[in-house]
Design a protein around this motif. Sequence first.
Motif, short mmCIF file in Angstrom:
data_model
loop_
_atom_site.label_atom_id
_atom_site.label_comp_id
_atom_site.label_asym_id
_atom_site.label_seq_id
_atom_site.Cartn_x
_atom_site.Cartn_y
_atom_site.Cartn_z
N CYS A 99 0.84 -1.21 0.00
CA CYS A 99 0.00 0.00 0.00
C CYS A 99 0.87 1.26 0.00
O CYS A 99 0.50 2.27 -0.62
N ASP A 100 1.99 1.16 0.65
CA ASP A 100 2.91 2.31 0.65
C ASP A 100 3.51 2.52 -0.74
O ASP A 100 3.69 3.66 -1.19
N ILE A 101 3.81 1.42 -1.45
CA ILE A 101 4.37 1.54 -2.80
C ILE A 101 3.32 2.00 -3.79
O ILE A 101 3.58 2.88 -4.64
N LEU A 102 2.13 1.40 -3.68
CA LEU A 102 1.06 1.70 -4.63
C LEU A 102 0.20 2.88 -4.21
O LEU A 102 -0.69 3.29 -4.98
N CYS A 103 0.45 3.38 -3.00
CA CYS A 103 -0.33 4.51 -2.47
C CYS A 103 -1.82 4.19 -2.46
O CYS A 103 -2.66 4.96 -2.96
N THR A 104 -2.14 3.05 -1.90
CA THR A 104 -3.54 2.63 -1.76
C THR A 104 -3.83 2.37 -0.30
O THR A 104 -2.93 2.28 0.54
N THR A 105 -5.11 2.27 0.04
CA THR A 105 -5.52 1.99 1.42
C THR A 105 -5.29 0.53 1.75
O THR A 105 -5.33 -0.34 0.86
N GLY A 106 -5.07 0.29 3.06
CA GLY A 106 -4.81 -1.08 3.50
C GLY A 106 -6.04 -1.96 3.46
O GLY A 106 -7.18 -1.49 3.34
N TYR A 107 -5.77 -3.24 3.60
CA TYR A 107 -6.86 -4.21 3.58
C TYR A 107 -7.64 -4.12 4.89
O TYR A 107 -7.06 -4.05 5.98
N SER A 108 -8.94 -4.11 4.79
CA SER A 108 -9.79 -3.96 5.96
C SER A 108 -9.92 -5.30 6.69
O SER A 108 -10.64 -6.21 6.22
N ILE A 109 -9.20 -5.39 7.85
CA ILE A 109 -9.27 -6.60 8.67
C ILE A 109 -8.90 -6.23 10.11
O ILE A 109 -8.04 -5.38 10.34
N ASP A 110 -9.59 -6.83 11.07
CA ASP A 110 -9.34 -6.56 12.49
C ASP A 110 -8.17 -7.42 12.95
O ASP A 110 -8.25 -8.66 12.96
N VAL A 111 -7.08 -6.75 13.33
CA VAL A 111 -5.88 -7.48 13.73
C VAL A 111 -6.01 -8.06 15.14
O VAL A 111 -5.17 -8.89 15.54
N ASP A 112 -7.02 -7.63 15.93
CA ASP A 112 -7.19 -8.13 17.29
C ASP A 112 -8.05 -9.38 17.35
O ASP A 112 -8.20 -9.99 18.41
N VAL A 113 -8.63 -9.73 16.27
CA VAL A 113 -9.52 -10.89 16.21
C VAL A 113 -8.85 -11.96 15.38
O VAL A 113 -8.22 -11.68 14.35
N VAL A 114 -8.99 -13.19 15.89
CA VAL A 114 -8.41 -14.30 15.15
C VAL A 114 -9.17 -14.46 13.83
O VAL A 114 -10.40 -14.64 13.84
N PRO A 115 -8.46 -14.41 12.69
CA PRO A 115 -9.16 -14.52 11.40
C PRO A 115 -9.54 -15.97 11.11
O PRO A 115 -8.87 -16.90 11.53
N SER A 116 -10.59 -16.08 10.36
CA SER A 116 -10.98 -17.42 9.91
C SER A 116 -10.12 -17.83 8.72
O SER A 116 -9.37 -17.03 8.14
N ILE A 117 -10.27 -19.08 8.34
CA ILE A 117 -9.50 -19.58 7.20
C ILE A 117 -9.91 -18.86 5.92
O ILE A 117 -9.07 -18.51 5.08
N GLU A 118 -11.20 -18.59 5.76
CA GLU A 118 -11.69 -17.88 4.58
C GLU A 118 -11.13 -16.46 4.53
O GLU A 118 -10.75 -15.96 3.46
N GLN A 119 -11.08 -15.81 5.70
CA GLN A 119 -10.54 -14.46 5.73
C GLN A 119 -9.05 -14.45 5.39
O GLN A 119 -8.58 -13.55 4.67
N LEU A 120 -8.34 -15.43 5.88
CA LEU A 120 -6.92 -15.51 5.54
C LEU A 120 -6.70 -15.77 4.06
O LEU A 120 -5.80 -15.18 3.44
N ASP A 121 -7.53 -16.63 3.46
CA ASP A 121 -7.43 -16.89 2.02
C ASP A 121 -7.72 -15.63 1.21
O ASP A 121 -7.02 -15.33 0.23
#
Length: 601
Positions: free
Chosen positions: A133-155
């Motif tokens: 995102c810093d290279i492409l100057c785009t917004t980051g991926y929307s995901i809660d880093v405090d919550v354990v992600p599911s397998i689908e979210q990780l994929d």
Amino acid sequence: MVRKSDALATESVSCLNAALSHLRNIWEEIGIPEDQRMQRTEVVKKHIKGLLEMMIAEEENLRQRLKKSITMCQKELHAVCQDLGLTACLPEENCTMLQLEKDLRTRLEVLLKEKKERMAKMNCLKEQDDELCDILCTTGYSIDVDVVPSIEQLDAFHAHIASLNEEKERRRAEFVETKKKIILCMDELDQLPDTSFERDIVCEDEDAFCLSNANIIGLITLLQQLEKKRAENEAICSELRSQIINLWDWLKISDEERNAFAVHMVGSRAKTLQMLQTQLQHLEVLKLQNMKSVIEAVRQELASYWEKCFFSSEQRQAFAPYYEEEYTEDLLQLHNYELNRLKQHYQAHQQLFEGVWKWEENWQLYLGFEKKASDPNRFANRGGNLLKEEKQRTKLYKMLPKLEEELKMQIDAWEQEQCSHFLVNGQNFMEYVSEQWELHKLEKEREKQERQQKKSKLIEEEMLYGSAPKTPSKRRVNTLTTPGKIRKINGTSIVNATPNSTFRCAIGNSVCFSPISRPPLSGRKPAQSVRTPGHSAKKLPRHGVNEKNKENISHLNSTAVSGASTGISTPQHNLSRDLSKVSKSDCRSRVLNSTITNLHT
């Protein structure tokens, strides 16, 4: 079935009883009184009871710890399952407390390990996302880093990172390619980077350039501007070169001067543009000094395009300035405008004009073969050229209608598209083609009539004045000569006086003498004789020629009969009378071959 632990307990009780019995025996032997025995037994009891109670307490403590561990594992397991998005597992029935605690603890360890792995993977992806995102100057991926992600979210997160990497590589390649083109354009335009953005593109390191969407758009925009400017310069240079070449041709500039300036006839740099403008100004001055010759040269080129475009005389005369004699700048401009218009017209319909020119060339070639076919001298040509010409003529005769059909289809399509007529020499092409075929047909008919008239006139002259002997075109054939020749004309035999003499009729190469202009044979000198061509062997005549000759012979016979009925003593009558005496000699005689083979159709 008795448990081993129960048997061991029974054995422990037996050992205790045996120990107490042994104590009593010792006390009895020692003679310890009863009251002391009671005390001592009480101590033993107390000691055994305390030991057992301590052991029971320890085991009870173990049971409590197991219960507490089970409760805590169940609670943590429930929370982890919630974090991981899994369903809570139920304990197995008929399971001991110790086994339950072990199973719950093992399951909890597995889930905690999976949770840790998911969190670690998410953190790694998050770091990559931040970098991209810093290279492409785009917004980051929307995901809660405090919550354990599911397998689908990780994929999904992983797919997003992969797409960002692809986009980065695409933009990187686009940036590198565009940068090269920008540097090339600037080099061709002799232009240096002016703005900070241009300096970032040209001067800075490629890895330091921000591959944002806005920067890529700005990069493409800059390239388009430079290419547009280069194209404008190229168009200007091309136009200047075209004008310079035209002026060179019109002013008849020498090749030495052209070659000296040839280095500036390529490229579109600012220096090249300046040199072209200077050269054009110099030629313009020369043009004004040589206006007449320039206009004449333009008129020659104009006439060449008239020929290319098949303009009729009316279309040519419509351009009135062509015939003016006052050579001015305005007149030259009118000629240039008309010449450019004709060039555009020719380029727009070049394919059709080339097709028409091809038909015209083949048509003229076909007419040339037709003319050769009517030339009798072509039979004297050796080397197989006659056969080659005939094959080419046949090939052209078959090819011309096909070419006409193709041109007709192309012209029809063009006329429907342009909503106008395609004219050749001021008329429709197919009408022009039909007219050429009709003129060719009429010309052949005219030539045929001329040949027939010439043939009839020749026959009349030969009948009236006689014909001169013609030199045979074929070689002599070595044959035996006959002592005398006999020809039968209308039933009268004519015998040669000598072996080498003959009497020739008015057909072919024979001679027929007028009754008034020639004296009788008896009035001649003895040495005089009638000479014949040396045709000792001839080919058989064709059937068509024989038929025509029969008509001519019948015409001559009727003339001879009518001449004989006048009762005048003609040279032929005297000749037959004198020769009848010679016919009685021993020399061999034969009937002369008909001379109709020499008749030219």
